[in-house]
Write a protein that holds these residues in place. Sequence first.
Motif, PDB file in Angstrom:
ATOM      1  N   PRO A  63       0.764  -1.275  -0.017  1.00  0.00           N
ATOM      2  CA  PRO A  63      -0.144   0.074  -0.050  1.00  0.00           C
ATOM      3  C   PRO A  63       0.962   1.100  -0.126  1.00  0.00           C
ATOM      4  O   PRO A  63       0.257   2.317  -0.406  1.00  0.00           O
ATOM      5  CB  PRO A  63      -0.668  -0.144   1.002  1.00  0.00           C
ATOM      6  CG  PRO A  63       0.189  -0.873   2.265  1.00  0.00           C
ATOM      7  CD  PRO A  63       0.649  -1.819   1.273  1.00  0.00           C
ATOM      8  N   GLU A  64       2.149   1.131   0.485  1.00  0.00           N
ATOM      9  CA  GLU A  64       2.930   2.443   0.648  1.00  0.00           C
ATOM     10  C   GLU A  64       4.069   2.321  -0.387  1.00  0.00           C
ATOM     11  O   GLU A  64       4.579   1.318  -0.713  1.00  0.00           O
ATOM     12  CB  GLU A  64       3.318   2.535   2.117  1.00  0.00           C
ATOM     13  CG  GLU A  64       4.463   1.648   2.373  1.00  0.00           C
ATOM     14  CD  GLU A  64       3.969   0.111   2.764  1.00  0.00           C
ATOM     15  OE1 GLU A  64       4.775  -0.784   2.780  1.00  0.00           O
ATOM     16  OE2 GLU A  64       2.704   0.084   2.980  1.00  0.00           O
ATOM     17  N   ARG A  65       4.361   3.493  -0.692  1.00  0.00           N
ATOM     18  CA  ARG A  65       5.685   3.595  -1.631  1.00  0.00           C
ATOM     19  C   ARG A  65       7.019   3.314  -0.763  1.00  0.00           C
ATOM     20  O   ARG A  65       6.960   3.949   0.596  1.00  0.00           O
ATOM     21  CB  ARG A  65       5.775   5.035  -2.111  1.00  0.00           C
ATOM     22  CG  ARG A  65       7.134   5.287  -3.062  1.00  0.00           C
ATOM     23  CD  ARG A  65       7.272   6.529  -3.573  1.00  0.00           C
ATOM     24  NE  ARG A  65       7.092   7.688  -2.556  1.00  0.00           N
ATOM     25  CZ  ARG A  65       8.072   8.106  -1.967  1.00  0.00           C
ATOM     26  NH1 ARG A  65       9.385   7.820  -2.252  1.00  0.00           N
ATOM     27  NH2 ARG A  65       8.152   9.195  -1.128  1.00  0.00           N
ATOM     28  N   LEU A  66       7.904   2.731  -0.926  1.00  0.00           N
ATOM     29  CA  LEU A  66       8.939   2.471  -0.227  1.00  0.00           C
ATOM     30  C   LEU A  66      10.010   3.635  -0.417  1.00  0.00           C
ATOM     31  O   LEU A  66      10.472   3.610  -1.558  1.00  0.00           O
ATOM     32  CB  LEU A  66       9.774   1.127  -0.209  1.00  0.00           C
ATOM     33  CG  LEU A  66       8.589  -0.026  -0.249  1.00  0.00           C
ATOM     34  CD1 LEU A  66       9.161  -1.297  -0.523  1.00  0.00           C
ATOM     35  CD2 LEU A  66       8.342  -0.129   1.364  1.00  0.00           C
ATOM     36  N   PRO A  67      10.442   4.471   0.420  1.00  0.00           N
ATOM     37  CA  PRO A  67      11.291   5.757   0.192  1.00  0.00           C
ATOM     38  C   PRO A  67      12.923   5.357   0.125  1.00  0.00           C
ATOM     39  O   PRO A  67      13.416   6.603  -0.524  1.00  0.00           O
ATOM     40  CB  PRO A  67      10.989   6.336   1.355  1.00  0.00           C
ATOM     41  CG  PRO A  67      10.905   5.495   2.662  1.00  0.00           C
ATOM     42  CD  PRO A  67      10.125   4.377   2.021  1.00  0.00           C
ATOM     43  N   ASP A  68      13.204   4.209   0.342  1.00  0.00           N
ATOM     44  CA  ASP A  68      14.693   3.934   0.473  1.00  0.00           C
ATOM     45  C   ASP A  68      14.954   2.462   0.268  1.00  0.00           C
ATOM     46  O   ASP A  68      14.151   1.594   0.508  1.00  0.00           O
ATOM     47  CB  ASP A  68      15.530   4.637   1.389  1.00  0.00           C
ATOM     48  CG  ASP A  68      15.030   4.117   2.451  1.00  0.00           C
ATOM     49  OD1 ASP A  68      14.664   3.190   3.226  1.00  0.00           O
ATOM     50  OD2 ASP A  68      15.052   5.117   3.436  1.00  0.00           O
ATOM     51  N   ARG A  69      16.222   2.187  -0.233  1.00  0.00           N
ATOM     52  CA  ARG A  69      16.598   0.568  -0.088  1.00  0.00           C
ATOM     53  C   ARG A  69      16.669  -0.161   1.156  1.00  0.00           C
ATOM     54  O   ARG A  69      16.031  -1.285   1.262  1.00  0.00           O
ATOM     55  CB  ARG A  69      18.012   0.514  -0.847  1.00  0.00           C
ATOM     56  CG  ARG A  69      18.525  -0.922  -0.888  1.00  0.00           C
ATOM     57  CD  ARG A  69      19.804  -1.344  -1.373  1.00  0.00           C
ATOM     58  NE  ARG A  69      20.975  -0.676  -0.349  1.00  0.00           N
ATOM     59  CZ  ARG A  69      22.004  -0.463  -0.466  1.00  0.00           C
ATOM     60  NH1 ARG A  69      22.608  -0.199  -1.696  1.00  0.00           N
ATOM     61  NH2 ARG A  69      22.793  -0.007   0.419  1.00  0.00           N
TER      62      ARG A  69
END
Length: 131
Positions: A44-50
């Motif tokens: 559901p969410e965008r993952l902001p980093d590795r």
Amino acid sequence: MAEVTEAAVREAADALVAAFGAHDTAAYFARFAPDADFVFHTTPERLPDRASYERLWARWEAEDGFHVHGCTSSDARIRLSGSTAVFVHDVSTDLELGGSRETVRERETIVFELRDGVWLAVHEHLSPRAE
């Protein structure tokens, strides 16, 4: 030092897909810049980093028995723009979840950037592929 050519980007993309398909997490995540972000239709969410993606992957393994058994790329296209490249392809993944194996067919866009002579993925967007 990597060149700004479609062949160099293809090599980076092939290495990323091969590491993913082998469930080689160290090699796979090394192909992404630390500040890469991710958009998956399954989350559901965008993952902001590795690091966020690595934590999610570890949770999938621990809670869902997630394991990649193979991955193939087809119908790839590459667009170069300076030291950035957009790689778009169809991807079929043989994976295991909860003890069941399945093949998932998706479309993927990976944006690569040439950083310090290495093509690193800086963005990945995954969407379902219509059959």
